[in-house]
Design a protein around this motif. Structure first.
Motif, PDB file in Angstrom:
ATOM      1  N   ARG A 160       0.910  -1.177   0.042  1.00 33.84           N
ATOM      2  CA  ARG A 160      -0.003  -0.048   0.067  1.00 33.84           C
ATOM      3  C   ARG A 160       0.845   1.210  -0.076  1.00 33.84           C
ATOM      4  NH1 ARG A 160      -5.173  -1.106   0.460  1.00 33.84           N
ATOM      5  NH2 ARG A 160      -5.997  -2.844   1.104  1.00 33.84           N
TER       6      ARG A 160
ATOM      7  N   SER B  46      -2.255   3.437  -9.594  1.00 28.95           N
ATOM      8  CA  SER B  46      -3.663   2.992  -9.428  1.00 28.95           C
ATOM      9  C   SER B  46      -4.117   1.897 -10.636  1.00 28.95           C
ATOM     10  CB  SER B  46      -4.730   3.975  -9.543  1.00 28.95           C
ATOM     11  OG  SER B  46      -4.477   4.788 -10.906  1.00 28.95           O
TER      12      SER B  46
ATOM     13  N   ASN C 179      -5.478  -5.867 -11.308  1.00 28.25           N
ATOM     14  CA  ASN C 179      -6.032  -5.709  -9.967  1.00 28.25           C
ATOM     15  C   ASN C 179      -5.087  -6.159  -9.346  1.00 28.25           C
ATOM     16  OD1 ASN C 179      -8.436  -7.020 -12.207  1.00 28.25           O
ATOM     17  ND2 ASN C 179      -9.459  -5.610 -10.447  1.00 28.25           N
TER      18      ASN C 179
ATOM     19  N   THR D 219      -7.343  -5.127  -5.227  1.00 23.81           N
ATOM     20  CA  THR D 219      -7.493  -3.309  -5.390  1.00 23.81           C
ATOM     21  C   THR D 219      -7.454  -3.061  -6.790  1.00 23.81           C
ATOM     22  OG1 THR D 219      -6.690  -3.272  -3.090  1.00 23.81           O
ATOM     23  CG2 THR D 219      -6.811  -1.263  -4.449  1.00 23.81           C
ATOM     24  N   PRO D 220      -8.359  -2.619  -7.379  1.00 18.13           N
ATOM     25  CA  PRO D 220      -9.891  -2.617  -7.052  1.00 18.13           C
ATOM     26  C   PRO D 220     -10.316  -4.047  -6.943  1.00 18.13           C
ATOM     27  CG  PRO D 220      -9.939  -1.817  -9.220  1.00 18.13           C
ATOM     28  CD  PRO D 220      -8.292  -2.130  -8.694  1.00 18.13           C
ATOM     29  N   PRO D 221     -11.413  -4.267  -6.261  1.00 17.91           N
ATOM     30  CA  PRO D 221     -11.954  -5.654  -6.417  1.00 17.91           C
ATOM     31  C   PRO D 221     -12.318  -6.052  -7.548  1.00 17.91           C
ATOM     32  CG  PRO D 221     -12.678  -4.539  -4.278  1.00 17.91           C
ATOM     33  CD  PRO D 221     -12.048  -3.363  -5.265  1.00 17.91           C
TER      34      PRO D 221
END
Length: 278
Positions: free
Chosen positions: A11, A20, A28, A194-196
Protein backbone atom coordinates in the motif's frame (compact mmCIF):
# COMPACT_ATOMS: atom_id res chain seq x y z
CA UNK A 1 7.34 -10.09 3.90
CA UNK A 2 8.61 -6.56 4.42
CA UNK A 3 10.80 -7.91 7.21
CA UNK A 4 12.30 -10.45 4.77
CA UNK A 5 13.21 -8.06 1.96
CA UNK A 6 13.39 -4.77 3.84
CA UNK A 7 10.88 -3.15 1.48
CA UNK A 8 7.73 -1.27 2.53
CA UNK A 9 4.21 -2.72 2.44
CA UNK A 10 2.53 -2.65 -0.97
CA UNK A 11 0.00 0.00 0.00
CA UNK A 12 2.90 2.34 0.74
CA UNK A 13 4.59 1.40 -2.54
CA UNK A 14 1.43 2.14 -4.51
CA UNK A 15 0.88 5.42 -2.71
CA UNK A 16 4.48 6.61 -3.07
CA UNK A 17 4.57 5.85 -6.80
CA UNK A 18 1.05 7.05 -7.52
CA UNK A 19 -0.07 3.70 -8.87
CA UNK A 20 -3.71 2.89 -9.48
CA UNK A 21 -4.92 -0.20 -11.31
CA UNK A 22 -5.82 0.48 -14.94
CA UNK A 23 -8.90 -1.26 -16.27
CA UNK A 24 -7.55 -0.93 -19.82
CA UNK A 25 -4.60 -3.14 -18.83
CA UNK A 26 -6.74 -5.67 -16.97
CA UNK A 27 -5.02 -4.80 -13.70
CA UNK A 28 -6.17 -5.83 -10.23
CA UNK A 29 -3.43 -5.53 -7.61
CA UNK A 30 -2.91 -8.04 -4.79
CA UNK A 31 -1.69 -6.07 -1.77
CA UNK A 32 -1.44 -8.81 0.88
CA UNK A 33 2.19 -9.99 0.86
CA UNK A 34 1.27 -13.08 2.85
CA UNK A 35 -1.14 -13.99 0.06
CA UNK A 36 1.36 -13.34 -2.73
CA UNK A 37 3.88 -15.52 -0.90
CA UNK A 38 1.24 -18.25 -0.65
CA UNK A 39 0.68 -18.07 -4.41
CA UNK A 40 4.43 -18.30 -5.00
CA UNK A 41 4.55 -21.44 -2.85
CA UNK A 42 1.94 -23.10 -5.10
CA UNK A 43 4.60 -23.11 -7.83
CA UNK A 44 6.60 -25.65 -5.81
CA UNK A 45 10.31 -25.63 -5.08
CA UNK A 46 11.73 -22.66 -6.99
CA UNK A 47 15.34 -23.01 -5.90
CA UNK A 48 17.47 -23.44 -8.99
CA UNK A 49 14.60 -22.24 -11.21
CA UNK A 50 14.22 -19.21 -13.44
CA UNK A 51 10.69 -17.83 -13.14
CA UNK A 52 8.80 -15.87 -15.78
CA UNK A 53 6.23 -13.44 -14.40
CA UNK A 54 3.81 -11.51 -16.61
CA UNK A 55 2.25 -8.27 -15.37
CA UNK A 56 3.97 -7.91 -11.98
CA UNK A 57 2.44 -4.49 -11.32
CA UNK A 58 3.85 -3.09 -8.07
CA UNK A 59 5.66 -6.38 -7.45
CA UNK A 60 3.80 -8.22 -4.71
CA UNK A 61 4.10 -11.64 -6.33
CA UNK A 62 7.61 -10.76 -7.53
CA UNK A 63 8.68 -10.32 -3.93
CA UNK A 64 7.03 -13.61 -3.01
CA UNK A 65 8.84 -15.49 -5.77
CA UNK A 66 12.22 -14.08 -4.76
CA UNK A 67 11.61 -14.74 -1.06
CA UNK A 68 10.58 -18.32 -1.88
CA UNK A 69 13.99 -18.90 -3.44
CA UNK A 70 13.62 -18.38 -7.19
CA UNK A 71 17.07 -18.33 -8.79
CA UNK A 72 16.02 -15.45 -11.05
CA UNK A 73 12.77 -13.74 -11.92
CA UNK A 74 12.11 -12.26 -15.36
CA UNK A 75 9.21 -9.84 -15.06
CA UNK A 76 7.52 -8.43 -18.17
CA UNK A 77 5.52 -5.29 -17.45
CA UNK A 78 3.59 -3.19 -19.97
CA UNK A 79 2.74 -0.38 -17.53
CA UNK A 80 5.78 1.90 -17.32
CA UNK A 81 4.39 3.49 -14.14
CA UNK A 82 5.32 0.29 -12.29
CA UNK A 83 8.97 0.22 -13.34
CA UNK A 84 10.36 2.37 -10.48
CA UNK A 85 8.67 0.14 -7.88
CA UNK A 86 10.09 -2.96 -9.58
CA UNK A 87 13.54 -1.33 -9.70
CA UNK A 88 13.42 -1.01 -5.90
CA UNK A 89 12.77 -4.74 -5.64
CA UNK A 90 15.70 -5.42 -7.97
CA UNK A 91 17.96 -3.34 -5.76
CA UNK A 92 16.87 -5.36 -2.71
CA UNK A 93 17.62 -8.65 -4.52
CA UNK A 94 20.81 -7.87 -6.52
CA UNK A 95 21.23 -9.88 -9.69
CA UNK A 96 18.03 -11.87 -9.25
CA UNK A 97 15.38 -9.71 -10.94
CA UNK A 98 15.30 -8.62 -14.57
CA UNK A 99 12.44 -6.39 -15.71
CA UNK A 100 11.48 -5.98 -19.37
CA UNK A 101 9.17 -3.15 -20.29
CA UNK A 102 6.77 -4.20 -23.02
CA UNK A 103 3.86 -6.34 -24.16
CA UNK A 104 4.12 -10.01 -23.14
CA UNK A 105 2.32 -11.00 -26.35
CA UNK A 106 5.15 -9.52 -28.41
CA UNK A 107 8.23 -10.49 -26.36
CA UNK A 108 10.15 -13.78 -26.60
CA UNK A 109 11.34 -14.44 -23.05
CA UNK A 110 13.64 -17.35 -23.91
CA UNK A 111 16.64 -15.13 -24.62
CA UNK A 112 16.49 -14.04 -20.98
CA UNK A 113 15.81 -17.36 -19.25
CA UNK A 114 17.89 -20.43 -18.38
CA UNK A 115 16.21 -23.81 -17.80
CA UNK A 116 14.68 -25.14 -15.67
CA UNK A 117 11.90 -22.57 -16.04
CA UNK A 118 8.58 -22.04 -14.28
CA UNK A 119 5.92 -19.47 -15.10
CA UNK A 120 4.05 -17.84 -12.22
CA UNK A 121 1.80 -14.84 -12.66
CA UNK A 122 -1.30 -12.96 -11.64
CA UNK A 123 -2.16 -12.61 -15.32
CA UNK A 124 -3.86 -9.46 -16.59
CA UNK A 125 -7.43 -10.53 -17.32
CA UNK A 126 -7.38 -9.26 -20.89
CA UNK A 127 -4.46 -11.41 -22.09
CA UNK A 128 -4.51 -14.37 -19.70
CA UNK A 129 -6.33 -16.90 -21.87
CA UNK A 130 -4.33 -16.03 -25.00
CA UNK A 131 -1.04 -16.48 -23.16
CA UNK A 132 -2.17 -19.80 -21.67
CA UNK A 133 -3.12 -21.18 -25.09
CA UNK A 134 0.26 -20.10 -26.50
CA UNK A 135 2.11 -21.87 -23.69
CA UNK A 136 0.03 -25.04 -24.16
CA UNK A 137 0.34 -25.27 -27.94
CA UNK A 138 3.98 -24.99 -29.03
CA UNK A 139 5.02 -27.18 -31.96
CA UNK A 140 7.69 -28.88 -29.85
CA UNK A 141 6.82 -30.71 -26.62
CA UNK A 142 7.94 -30.78 -23.80
CA UNK A 143 7.79 -26.96 -23.73
CA UNK A 144 10.36 -24.52 -22.37
CA UNK A 145 8.47 -24.40 -19.05
CA UNK A 146 8.09 -27.11 -16.43
CA UNK A 147 5.04 -25.67 -14.71
CA UNK A 148 2.51 -22.85 -14.92
CA UNK A 149 1.03 -21.31 -11.78
CA UNK A 150 -1.47 -18.75 -12.97
CA UNK A 151 -4.23 -16.56 -11.58
CA UNK A 152 -7.47 -16.40 -13.58
CA UNK A 153 -11.05 -15.42 -13.12
CA UNK A 154 -12.66 -18.37 -11.33
CA UNK A 155 -14.80 -19.13 -14.38
CA UNK A 156 -11.72 -19.47 -16.60
CA UNK A 157 -9.94 -21.62 -14.01
CA UNK A 158 -12.91 -23.98 -13.91
CA UNK A 159 -12.86 -24.24 -17.70
CA UNK A 160 -9.21 -25.35 -17.59
CA UNK A 161 -9.84 -28.24 -15.18
CA UNK A 162 -13.36 -29.18 -16.34
CA UNK A 163 -14.35 -32.79 -16.99
CA UNK A 164 -16.34 -34.05 -20.01
CA UNK A 165 -20.07 -33.60 -19.61
CA UNK A 166 -19.81 -30.45 -17.51
CA UNK A 167 -20.93 -27.00 -18.62
CA UNK A 168 -17.40 -25.65 -18.24
CA UNK A 169 -15.86 -28.36 -20.45
CA UNK A 170 -14.52 -26.99 -23.72
CA UNK A 171 -11.48 -26.00 -25.75
CA UNK A 172 -9.37 -24.90 -22.77
CA UNK A 173 -9.94 -28.16 -20.89
CA UNK A 174 -8.95 -30.29 -23.89
CA UNK A 175 -5.81 -28.29 -24.72
CA UNK A 176 -4.69 -28.07 -21.08
CA UNK A 177 -5.35 -31.67 -20.10
CA UNK A 178 -3.90 -33.14 -23.30
CA UNK A 179 -0.38 -32.05 -22.39
CA UNK A 180 -0.46 -31.15 -18.69
CA UNK A 181 -1.80 -32.02 -15.28
CA UNK A 182 -4.11 -29.18 -14.27
CA UNK A 183 -5.66 -28.42 -10.90
CA UNK A 184 -7.03 -25.46 -8.99
CA UNK A 185 -4.80 -24.87 -5.96
CA UNK A 186 -6.14 -21.65 -4.47
CA UNK A 187 -9.33 -19.56 -4.55
CA UNK A 188 -9.46 -15.83 -3.88
CA UNK A 189 -12.47 -13.59 -3.23
CA UNK A 190 -12.86 -10.25 -5.02
CA UNK A 191 -11.95 -8.43 -1.80
CA UNK A 192 -8.38 -9.74 -1.98
CA UNK A 193 -7.71 -7.31 -4.83
CA UNK A 194 -7.51 -3.57 -5.31
CA UNK A 195 -9.80 -2.61 -6.94
CA UNK A 196 -12.04 -5.63 -6.28
CA UNK A 197 -13.05 -7.34 -9.54
CA UNK A 198 -16.66 -8.32 -10.06
CA UNK A 199 -15.84 -12.03 -9.95
CA UNK A 200 -13.88 -14.45 -7.78
CA UNK A 201 -10.43 -15.60 -8.87
CA UNK A 202 -8.50 -18.84 -8.66
CA UNK A 203 -4.93 -20.05 -9.10
CA UNK A 204 -4.39 -22.97 -11.46
CA UNK A 205 -1.23 -25.08 -11.38
CA UNK A 206 -0.33 -26.93 -14.58
CA UNK A 207 2.56 -29.37 -14.72
CA UNK A 208 3.88 -30.23 -18.17
CA UNK A 209 3.67 -33.92 -19.02
CA UNK A 210 6.74 -35.51 -20.65
CA UNK A 211 4.54 -36.26 -23.67
CA UNK A 212 0.85 -35.75 -24.53
CA UNK A 213 -1.61 -38.17 -22.95
CA UNK A 214 -2.71 -39.44 -26.38
CA UNK A 215 -1.03 -39.12 -29.79
CA UNK A 216 -2.48 -36.44 -32.08
CA UNK A 217 -1.30 -33.77 -34.48
CA UNK A 218 -1.44 -30.53 -32.54
CA UNK A 219 -2.80 -28.39 -35.37
CA UNK A 220 -5.46 -30.92 -36.35
CA UNK A 221 -6.55 -31.37 -32.74
CA UNK A 222 -6.86 -27.60 -32.30
CA UNK A 223 -8.94 -27.36 -35.47
CA UNK A 224 -11.26 -30.20 -34.38
CA UNK A 225 -11.74 -28.81 -30.89
CA UNK A 226 -12.36 -25.26 -32.13
CA UNK A 227 -14.99 -26.43 -34.62
CA UNK A 228 -16.68 -28.79 -32.17
CA UNK A 229 -17.07 -26.30 -29.35
CA UNK A 230 -17.86 -23.35 -31.61
CA UNK A 231 -21.22 -25.04 -32.20
CA UNK A 232 -21.46 -27.12 -29.06
CA UNK A 233 -25.25 -27.38 -29.15
CA UNK A 234 -25.15 -29.09 -32.53
CA UNK A 235 -24.54 -32.77 -33.15
CA UNK A 236 -20.93 -33.44 -34.14
CA UNK A 237 -21.85 -34.43 -37.69
CA UNK A 238 -23.21 -30.89 -38.19
CA UNK A 239 -20.60 -29.02 -36.14
CA UNK A 240 -17.70 -30.74 -37.93
CA UNK A 241 -19.09 -31.06 -41.46
CA UNK A 242 -16.66 -28.43 -42.72
CA UNK A 243 -13.64 -30.55 -41.72
CA UNK A 244 -14.26 -33.47 -44.08
CA UNK A 245 -16.97 -34.44 -46.60
CA UNK A 246 -17.17 -37.91 -45.01
CA UNK A 247 -17.20 -36.67 -41.42
CA UNK A 248 -19.77 -39.23 -40.26
CA UNK A 249 -17.53 -42.08 -41.42
CA UNK A 250 -14.50 -40.43 -39.77
CA UNK A 251 -16.40 -40.05 -36.52
CA UNK A 252 -17.46 -43.69 -36.49
CA UNK A 253 -13.91 -44.78 -37.32
CA UNK A 254 -12.78 -42.91 -34.20
CA UNK A 255 -15.42 -44.69 -32.14
CA UNK A 256 -17.72 -41.67 -31.92
CA UNK A 257 -21.41 -41.54 -32.75
CA UNK A 258 -22.15 -38.65 -35.15
CA UNK A 259 -25.18 -37.69 -33.05
CA UNK A 260 -23.05 -36.95 -29.99
CA UNK A 261 -22.18 -33.39 -28.94
CA UNK A 262 -18.78 -31.91 -28.20
CA UNK A 263 -19.15 -31.83 -24.42
CA UNK A 264 -19.79 -35.60 -24.39
CA UNK A 265 -16.41 -36.48 -25.90
CA UNK A 266 -13.43 -37.48 -23.78
CA UNK A 267 -9.94 -36.21 -24.44
CA UNK A 268 -9.03 -39.64 -25.81
CA UNK A 269 -11.91 -39.45 -28.33
CA UNK A 270 -10.90 -35.98 -29.50
CA UNK A 271 -7.37 -37.24 -30.09
CA UNK A 272 -8.66 -40.31 -31.94
CA UNK A 273 -10.73 -38.08 -34.22
CA UNK A 274 -7.73 -35.80 -34.82
CA UNK A 275 -5.74 -38.86 -35.94
CA UNK A 276 -8.54 -39.86 -38.31
CA UNK A 277 -8.55 -36.37 -39.84
CA UNK A 278 -4.77 -35.95 -40.06
Amino acid sequence: MSAIDGLPPLREVIASHGLSAKKSLGQNFLLDLNLTAKIARQAGDLSGMDVLEIGPGPGGLTRGLLAEGARRVLAIEKDERCLPALAEIGAAWPGRLEVISGDALEIDPLAHLTPPIAICANLPYNVGTELLVRWLTPDIWPPFWQSLTLMFQREVAERIVAAPGSKAYGRLAVLAQWRAEARIVLSLPPGAFTPPPKVASAVVHLKALPEPRFPADRKVLERVVAAAFNQRRKMLRAALKGLAPDIEDRLRAAGIEPTERAEQLSLEQFCALARELA
